[in-house]
Design a protein around this motif. Structure first.
Motif, PDB file in Angstrom:
ATOM      1  N   ALA A 120      -0.649   1.298   0.359  1.00  0.00           N
ATOM      2  CA  ALA A 120       0.357   0.272   0.081  1.00  0.00           C
ATOM      3  C   ALA A 120       1.602   0.413   0.938  1.00  0.00           C
ATOM      4  O   ALA A 120       2.280  -0.573   1.214  1.00  0.00           O
ATOM      5  CB  ALA A 120       0.743   0.303  -1.393  1.00  0.00           C
ATOM      6  N   THR A 121       1.915   1.624   1.393  1.00  0.00           N
ATOM      7  CA  THR A 121       3.131   1.823   2.181  1.00  0.00           C
ATOM      8  C   THR A 121       2.870   1.848   3.684  1.00  0.00           C
ATOM      9  O   THR A 121       3.812   1.831   4.460  1.00  0.00           O
ATOM     10  CB  THR A 121       3.858   3.119   1.767  1.00  0.00           C
ATOM     11  N   ALA A 122       1.607   1.849   4.098  1.00  0.00           N
ATOM     12  CA  ALA A 122       1.302   1.866   5.529  1.00  0.00           C
ATOM     13  C   ALA A 122       1.752   0.570   6.207  1.00  0.00           C
ATOM     14  O   ALA A 122       2.253   0.590   7.326  1.00  0.00           O
ATOM     15  CB  ALA A 122      -0.191   2.085   5.757  1.00  0.00           C
ATOM     16  N   ARG A 123       1.562  -0.558   5.524  1.00  0.00           N
ATOM     17  CA  ARG A 123       1.984  -1.865   6.041  1.00  0.00           C
ATOM     18  C   ARG A 123       2.638  -2.635   4.899  1.00  0.00           C
ATOM     19  O   ARG A 123       2.094  -3.625   4.416  1.00  0.00           O
ATOM     20  CB  ARG A 123       0.779  -2.638   6.564  1.00  0.00           C
ATOM     21  N   PRO A 124       3.807  -2.203   4.430  1.00  0.00           N
ATOM     22  CA  PRO A 124       4.407  -2.822   3.235  1.00  0.00           C
ATOM     23  C   PRO A 124       4.682  -4.311   3.377  1.00  0.00           C
ATOM     24  O   PRO A 124       4.671  -5.038   2.384  1.00  0.00           O
ATOM     25  CB  PRO A 124       5.695  -2.031   3.019  1.00  0.00           C
ATOM     26  N   GLU A 125       4.895  -4.782   4.600  1.00  0.00           N
ATOM     27  CA  GLU A 125       5.156  -6.206   4.782  1.00  0.00           C
ATOM     28  C   GLU A 125       3.906  -7.058   4.555  1.00  0.00           C
ATOM     29  O   GLU A 125       3.996  -8.263   4.374  1.00  0.00           O
ATOM     30  CB  GLU A 125       5.721  -6.480   6.187  1.00  0.00           C
ATOM     31  N   GLN A 126       2.724  -6.447   4.537  1.00  0.00           N
ATOM     32  CA  GLN A 126       1.476  -7.183   4.351  1.00  0.00           C
ATOM     33  C   GLN A 126       0.901  -7.039   2.941  1.00  0.00           C
ATOM     34  O   GLN A 126       0.050  -7.815   2.554  1.00  0.00           O
ATOM     35  CB  GLN A 126       0.420  -6.700   5.358  1.00  0.00           C
ATOM     36  N   VAL A 127       1.330  -6.042   2.205  1.00  0.00           N
ATOM     37  CA  VAL A 127       0.752  -5.765   0.888  1.00  0.00           C
ATOM     38  C   VAL A 127       1.547  -6.482  -0.193  1.00  0.00           C
ATOM     39  O   VAL A 127       2.759  -6.375  -0.249  1.00  0.00           O
ATOM     40  CB  VAL A 127       0.714  -4.246   0.609  1.00  0.00           C
ATOM     41  N   THR A 128       0.849  -7.219  -1.035  1.00  0.00           N
ATOM     42  CA  THR A 128       1.459  -7.896  -2.175  1.00  0.00           C
ATOM     43  C   THR A 128       1.073  -7.149  -3.434  1.00  0.00           C
ATOM     44  O   THR A 128      -0.107  -7.068  -3.767  1.00  0.00           O
ATOM     45  CB  THR A 128       0.972  -9.358  -2.278  1.00  0.00           C
ATOM     46  N   LEU A 129       2.048  -6.565  -4.121  1.00  0.00           N
ATOM     47  CA  LEU A 129       1.793  -5.883  -5.379  1.00  0.00           C
ATOM     48  C   LEU A 129       1.863  -6.904  -6.505  1.00  0.00           C
ATOM     49  O   LEU A 129       2.771  -7.738  -6.530  1.00  0.00           O
ATOM     50  CB  LEU A 129       2.797  -4.753  -5.602  1.00  0.00           C
ATOM     51  N   ILE A 130       0.934  -6.846  -7.429  1.00  0.00           N
ATOM     52  CA  ILE A 130       0.873  -7.813  -8.523  1.00  0.00           C
ATOM     53  C   ILE A 130       1.356  -7.131  -9.793  1.00  0.00           C
ATOM     54  O   ILE A 130       0.783  -6.113 -10.208  1.00  0.00           O
ATOM     55  CB  ILE A 130      -0.566  -8.329  -8.680  1.00  0.00           C
ATOM     56  N   PRO A 131       2.413  -7.650 -10.428  1.00  0.00           N
ATOM     57  CA  PRO A 131       2.956  -7.028 -11.632  1.00  0.00           C
ATOM     58  C   PRO A 131       1.909  -6.953 -12.759  1.00  0.00           C
ATOM     59  O   PRO A 131       1.032  -7.810 -12.845  1.00  0.00           O
ATOM     60  CB  PRO A 131       4.109  -7.935 -12.047  1.00  0.00           C
ATOM     61  N   ALA A 132       2.040  -5.959 -13.624  1.00  0.00           N
ATOM     62  CA  ALA A 132       1.067  -5.744 -14.701  1.00  0.00           C
ATOM     63  C   ALA A 132       0.959  -6.962 -15.616  1.00  0.00           C
ATOM     64  O   ALA A 132      -0.127  -7.290 -16.079  1.00  0.00           O
ATOM     65  CB  ALA A 132       1.471  -4.522 -15.523  1.00  0.00           C
ATOM     66  N   ALA A 133       2.049  -7.685 -15.854  1.00  0.00           N
ATOM     67  CA  ALA A 133       2.021  -8.843 -16.736  1.00  0.00           C
ATOM     68  C   ALA A 133       1.170  -9.969 -16.164  1.00  0.00           C
ATOM     69  O   ALA A 133       0.621 -10.782 -16.893  1.00  0.00           O
ATOM     70  CB  ALA A 133       3.426  -9.338 -16.996  1.00  0.00           C
ATOM     71  N   ALA A 134       1.020 -10.009 -14.843  1.00  0.00           N
ATOM     72  CA  ALA A 134       0.255 -11.079 -14.202  1.00  0.00           C
ATOM     73  C   ALA A 134      -1.221 -10.781 -14.125  1.00  0.00           C
ATOM     74  O   ALA A 134      -2.012 -11.633 -13.773  1.00  0.00           O
ATOM     75  CB  ALA A 134       0.808 -11.334 -12.807  1.00  0.00           C
ATOM     76  N   ARG A 135      -1.615  -9.563 -14.452  1.00  0.00           N
ATOM     77  CA  ARG A 135      -3.037  -9.181 -14.346  1.00  0.00           C
ATOM     78  C   ARG A 135      -3.845  -9.680 -15.478  1.00  0.00           C
ATOM     79  O   ARG A 135      -3.636  -9.799 -16.559  1.00  0.00           O
ATOM     80  CB  ARG A 135      -3.183  -7.668 -14.236  1.00  0.00           C
TER      81      ARG A 135
END
Length: 68
Positions: free
Chosen positions: A53-68
């Motif tokens: 997730a930190t190798a290319r942070p501008e490309q990775v979208t983290l999805i909040p737990a409430a949205a899962r």
């Protein structure tokens, strides 16, 4: 799914998705449109997920737990 990474490699679009399989492990599933590419999957530890997730942070979208 907890994270998505869409990127380009060798002029072809690639997609990777991560989902949590249990409290301490994750699964990365990806697909590449490269001519000799295709689907792939592998297990990740929490540490490997953080590196991914930190190798290319501008490309990775983290999805909040409430949205899962």
């Amino acid at each position: 799914m907890i994270a998505v990474n869409v990127f380009e490699r060798n002029g072809h679009q690639c997609l990777e998705k991560v989902r949590q399989t249990d409290p301490t492990s994750f699964e990365l599933a990806g697909h590449t449109a490269e001519p000799y590419g295709g689907p792939y999957a592998r297990s990740l530890t929490l540490w490997e997920l953080l590196i991914w997730a930190t190798a290319r942070p501008e490309q990775v979208t983290l999805i909040p737990a409430a949205a899962r």
